[in-house]
Design an enzyme around this catalytic site. Structure first.
Site, PDB file in Angstrom:
ATOM      1  CD  GLU A 235       3.641  -8.598  11.088  1.00 11.42           C
ATOM      2  OE1 GLU A 235       3.137  -9.277  10.429  1.00 11.42           O
ATOM      3  OE2 GLU A 235       5.103  -9.048  11.400  1.00 11.42           O
TER       4      GLU A 235
ATOM      5  CE  LYS B  63       3.362 -10.490   7.013  1.00 15.88           C
ATOM      6  NZ  LYS B  63       3.651 -10.909   8.091  1.00 15.88           N
TER       7      LYS B  63
ATOM      8  CB  CYS C 143       6.800  -8.890   9.136  1.00 15.76           C
ATOM      9  SG  CYS C 143       7.947 -10.255  10.164  1.00 15.76           S
TER      10      CYS C 143
END
Length: 284
Positions: free
Chosen positions: A44, A119, A153
């Site tokens: 990321e 995300k 994440c």
């Protein structure tokens, strides 16, 4: 079916041109191909390295300038995926969408196609410091080697979204990550293990290492790549197929045997996916 994956512990360091970024990325891809891999995962926020190129005053570029590199970024990774006949998850890159800036994972196919997954869950820093906006929905992606998902994440810390990915057919979740300290790193890492156990899937994760001395909020990185399996007899006892050395610039390589996933789902020591109590909670 068995295939091989590589996860890159990408070293963030200040650069002065896109050519330097391209050279570093190409090095990792060529290194991974020496091991005969079919997938390569980058972490990321790896493209925040481009902000360190700076402006005419040598100050770092602001995050709002990062989408200006989108075309060059996609061209680089598309070319590498085609040239080496490999799937590349190009970490995440910040793009400009109608709703604002989005932290977006990219999947570069060997045939030149490009898929993206924004995300879905924003950290406080992403919202308050960088004005990021979350994605609208979850997709899974078809490859020569089966169905995969990309969850970035913080996303992995939400069990529901990984359940949805598995329900859509994903056997492997690729989780690019970026954490600045041990607390954040272990939150992501422990959740990767939990999601692998809950859904009887593989998780491939990696994070940034190194430091961008010019770029705020990227000055510290604590990262380690790992290939994580369910915890059952056919797999390594700790559920770790392979793992890197924390905070080292390196590759981690391992094999994913999808047939083992089906075996444990049907007749493992525990059958967590099959034993969901969908009478008590939603069946994603």
């Amino acid at each position: 079916m068995t295939y091989r994956v590589a996860a890159v512990q990408y070293e963030l360091k200040d650069i002065s041109s896109f050519a330097e970024f391209s050279h570093q990325v190409t090095h990792y891809v060529k290194n991974a191909m020496e091991y005969g891999v079919q997938f390569i995962l980058f972490p990321e926020f790896m493209t925040t390295q481009l902000l360190s190129i700076g402006d005419s005053t040598q100050e770092a570029l602001p995050i709002e300038r990062l989408p200006e590199f989108t075309e060059a970024y996609t061209e680089l990774f598309t070319q590498l995926a085609q040239q080496h006949d490999v799937y590349i998850i190009g970490g995440t890159h910040v793009v400009q969408a109608d709703a604002g800036l989005r932290n977006t994972a990219f999947l570069f196919h060997p045939d030149g196609r490009v898929d993206t997954q924004a995300k879905l869950h924003m950290t406080p820093t992403e919202v308050e410091e960088w004005s990021m906006t979350p994605g609208d929905g979850l997709e899974v992606f078809q490859t020569r080697y089966g169905t995969i998902s990309m969850l970035t994440c913080y996303d992995i810390e939400f069990p529901e979204i990984v359940r949805m990915a598995r329900a859509k057919g994903a056997d492997v979740v690729f989780c690019p990550s970026c954490t600045d300290d041990r607390h954040g790193f272990y939150r992501v890492r422990y959740c990767c293990h939990a999601r692998a156990v809950e859904n009887q899937i593989y998780i491939v994760t990696t994070g940034t290492v190194g430091s961008l001395r010019k770029v705020d909020f990227m000055r510290a990185n604590y990262g380690q790549a790992a290939i994580i399996s369910p915890n059952d007899i056919p797999f390594p006892p700790a559920g770790i197929v392979a793992a890197g050395e924390i905070n080292f610039d390196m590759l981690v390589v391992g094999d994913l045997d999808l047939s083992l996933l089906e075996k444990v789902r049907q007749s493992g020591s525990v059958t967590t996916w099959r034993d969901r109590r969908t009478d008590l909670y939603p069946n994603w």
